[in-house]
Structure formats: C-alpha cells, structure tokens
Motif scaffolding. Structure first.
Motif, PDB file in Angstrom:
ATOM      1  N   THR A   1      46.923  36.660  48.241  1.00 36.53           N
ATOM      2  CA  THR A   1      47.224  37.969  47.682  1.00 36.53           C
ATOM      3  C   THR A   1      46.719  38.010  46.248  1.00 36.53           C
ATOM      4  O   THR A   1      47.064  37.151  45.425  1.00 36.53           O
TER       5      THR A   1
ATOM      6  N   LEU B   1      44.730  43.154  46.867  1.00 32.81           N
ATOM      7  CA  LEU B   1      43.751  42.692  47.847  1.00 32.81           C
ATOM      8  C   LEU B   1      44.335  41.507  48.601  1.00 32.81           C
ATOM      9  O   LEU B   1      44.877  40.576  47.984  1.00 32.81           O
ATOM     10  N   ARG B   2      44.227  41.532  49.897  1.00 35.27           N
ATOM     11  CA  ARG B   2      44.611  40.385  50.724  1.00 35.27           C
ATOM     12  C   ARG B   2      43.334  39.844  51.352  1.00 35.27           C
ATOM     13  O   ARG B   2      42.739  40.485  52.216  1.00 35.27           O
ATOM     14  N   SER B   3      42.953  38.663  50.890  1.00 39.24           N
ATOM     15  CA  SER B   3      41.662  38.090  51.256  1.00 39.24           C
ATOM     16  C   SER B   3      41.807  36.595  51.462  1.00 39.24           C
ATOM     17  O   SER B   3      42.385  35.906  50.604  1.00 39.24           O
TER      18      SER B   3
ATOM     19  N   THR C   1      45.300  47.673  49.180  1.00 42.09           N
ATOM     20  CA  THR C   1      46.394  48.633  48.995  1.00 42.09           C
ATOM     21  C   THR C   1      46.395  49.085  47.541  1.00 42.09           C
ATOM     22  O   THR C   1      46.281  48.270  46.628  1.00 42.09           O
TER      23      THR C   1
ATOM     24  N   ASP D   1      49.208  53.077  53.558  1.00 41.23           N
ATOM     25  CA  ASP D   1      48.116  52.905  54.497  1.00 41.23           C
ATOM     26  C   ASP D   1      47.132  51.886  53.923  1.00 41.23           C
ATOM     27  O   ASP D   1      46.583  52.078  52.844  1.00 41.23           O
ATOM     28  N   VAL D   2      46.914  50.807  54.652  1.00 44.02           N
ATOM     29  CA  VAL D   2      46.018  49.759  54.198  1.00 44.02           C
ATOM     30  C   VAL D   2      44.587  50.137  54.544  1.00 44.02           C
ATOM     31  O   VAL D   2      44.283  50.547  55.666  1.00 44.02           O
ATOM     32  N   VAL D   3      43.697  50.048  53.578  1.00 44.58           N
ATOM     33  CA  VAL D   3      42.274  50.229  53.801  1.00 44.58           C
ATOM     34  C   VAL D   3      41.673  48.849  54.035  1.00 44.58           C
ATOM     35  O   VAL D   3      41.891  47.926  53.247  1.00 44.58           O
ATOM     36  N   VAL D   4      40.926  48.704  55.108  1.00 43.13           N
ATOM     37  CA  VAL D   4      40.322  47.420  55.441  1.00 43.13           C
ATOM     38  C   VAL D   4      38.829  47.489  55.172  1.00 43.13           C
ATOM     39  O   VAL D   4      38.119  48.354  55.706  1.00 43.13           O
TER      40      VAL D   4
ATOM     41  N   GLU E   1      42.006  43.387  53.082  1.00 40.51           N
ATOM     42  CA  GLU E   1      42.905  44.532  53.086  1.00 40.51           C
ATOM     43  C   GLU E   1      43.138  44.978  51.644  1.00 40.51           C
ATOM     44  O   GLU E   1      43.403  44.157  50.765  1.00 40.51           O
TER      45      GLU E   1
ATOM     46  N   ASP F   1      36.899  41.796  55.938  1.00 38.89           N
ATOM     47  CA  ASP F   1      38.097  40.992  56.183  1.00 38.89           C
ATOM     48  C   ASP F   1      39.131  41.134  55.071  1.00 38.89           C
ATOM     49  O   ASP F   1      40.083  40.343  55.014  1.00 38.89           O
TER      50      ASP F   1
END
Length: 302
Positions: free
Chosen positions: A76, A70-72, A18, A8-11, A16, A14
């Motif tokens: 990645t 973190l995806r920002s 994991t 489940d990704v927490v946002v 994400e 902007d």
C-alpha cells in the motif's frame, strides 16, 4: 468545501488506485494562483472549467487537497499526505492549525496507518507532507509506523537545516521541516533519493524540478496502462493549454516550465493519464499536443 473518499477502485494494469479527497472548494483567485494567465482564458473556457476547476461567480480556482492510495505488488503506497492537523503555519492562513479527518477518510478507504508500506512525498510543501507525522506526547512521530518515506534528496537539503531551512526566507519552511520531515529522519524511516527511484515493477519516481528543487513525478506503467502523478507540476488545467504559465508557488519559473513541458510531451505521446495533486472534478486528464500547448481530451478518474 467537502471531504470524501472515492470508494470505487480504478484499476490500471495490476495497480489499484483510490482517491481520498480531504478538501475541495473555490479557494483562491484564479489569476493569483496562475499569475501569468489572462482573464480571457478563464472566461473563454468556462464551459468546461466550471464548476470543477473554476467558480465563475467568484473568479476563484477550484482546488482539492487529496491523496492517492495505490495498491501495487502487495503493498500500500500513499502519494502525498495533505496538510496534517494542528500545525503552526502562520504564513499560510488556510493551513494554520488545520483540523481535518484525514485518517478517518483513509480508514473509509480501507487503509489503517499500520497498513501503509510506502509514503511518496512528491515535494516538501505544507500540503504534501503534513500527515507524514502526527502529534504524540507533545511532539511529532511518524503516522505510518511501518512505512518508508520517499523524499527527494534535493528538497530535503533545500528545506532542511543545512541550507538554513530554504535560506530562512519563510518561517513556515522551518516549521514544515521540523514537524513533518525531521521526525521521519529521527525514526530512521526516511529514504532520500536522487536521479530516479524504482518502487516496484509498476512504479518509478523521477525528478521534475522547478516548483521546488526536488519536485518529482511518479510514473505508473502496468500492462497496457500508463499514468503519471505529477504533484504540483500543474495546479490548473489552464497550464495544460499554456504550459509556460507557472503557479505563484514555483520557485524556479524557467525550470518549472521545462519540466511541465517535458512531462506533458511524454504524456501526450504515450497516452499517459495525467494525475495532478490539486485538480478538482475527476482529478485526472488525458492530453494531446496542440500547437505550442496541449489539449485536454478526457476526464478519466472520478
């Protein structure tokens, strides 16, 4: 012991987030981990410390080895890289010749080594830099071939050869640097920073020395959301209740206390989510000021 990836990704704004957990267990006697703590602080708070942070039957602290993905801004980013496989760590029996499924866990989180753009090492300790590299042809090479590795300059000097590998006190410090940091330098993928570093519009690094000379925190600020990834500024929630208590691993105790208090003061004032490197349970907390210490309000990530 268990290994998992929170799918489940927490946002946060902007970004994400994991959580990838390689190991979680009642690992070390609680008062060995936090030597200044009293027995009473553990037993008096057992109703919320157990079972996520403390095992009442054994008296051991529950710790996790984990990486945050973190995806920002289309990139990645990994925050710390756990222990690494097949390392010589004679001074740390729990990590010596460790074998885990870190890359498999990353894959289950949708991350291949070539996908990683940035690796953040909050500091240079064995359980934060191990998967910087992997075994290749009898040597060590960067695990993430397309990534910049952000390494605090103060730690790179302190643990590096120009300082005799932390002044030669522990053989493990030389081994860690030689198998997990030096190969990244040779590949010209290391980026040393000092004083602060902005990764992108959402993420910045800042010094929080004491645990090691270059210990750092990563701040996330995006939209109305705030979080701070604090590395080993905290090993247990009892250090939030009593921020003057250090872990047994802090090299400069007075400086570590000052950094911990400063970071927690800001987190309480600005409602930043606090994300330590080793908390079990949900892995992150909110804090509020309470007297000379702080109060835990909520578990937010899990």
């Amino acid at each position: 012991m268990d290994a998992e990836v929170n799918t489940d990704v927490v946002v946060l704004g902007d970004v994400e987030v994991t959580r990838v957990v390689e190991f979680r267990a009642a690992y070390v006697p609680a008062r060995t981990l936090v030597p200044e703590s009293t027995g009473e602080v553990w037993t008096d708070n057992a109703h919320w410390l157990a079972p996520d942070h403390w095992d009442a039957d054994s008296g051991r602290a529950v710790v996790a080895l984990q990486t945050w993905v973190l995806r920002s801004g289309g990139r990645t980013i990994l925050v710390d890289t756990s222990v690494g496989n097949g390392r010589e760590r004679p001074g740390a029996p729990g990590f010596h010749r460790w074998q885990g499924d870190f890359l498999g866990l990353l894959a289950r989180a949708g991350v291949r080594p070539q996908d990683v753009d940035v690796v953040v090492n909050t500091h240079i300790h064995a359980d934060h830099v191990g998967w910087n590299t992997m075994a290749v042809d009898g040597g060590w090479a960067p695990t993430f071939p397309n990534a910049w590795y952000l390494v605090p300059a103060a730690d790179d000097f302190y643990f590096g050869p120009d300082n005799g590998y932390a002044q030669g006190v522990r053989e493990d410090d030389r081994l860690i640097y030689e198998d997990s940091i030096a190969p990244v330098h040779r590949a010209e993928q290391a980026l040393l920073w000092d004083g602060g570093y902005r990764i992108d519009e959402n993420l910045t690094l800042e010094p929080a020395p004491g645990h090691t000379p270059g210990s750092s925190v990563l701040r996330l600020r995006s939209g109305g959301d705030r979080a701070v990834f604090v590395g080993d500024l905290l090993h247990s929630p009892v250090q939030i209740l009593q921020p003057h208590w250090n872990s047994c691993f802090c090299l400069d105790p007075a400086q570590a206390v000052a950094s911990r208090r400063r970071i927690l003061e800001r987190a309480a004032a600005t409602r930043e989510l606090v994300v330590p490197a080793h908390f079990g349970g949900a892995g992150a907390v909110e804090v509020r000021k309470q007297g000379e210490g702080f109060q835990l309000l909520a578990i937010e990530v899990g």
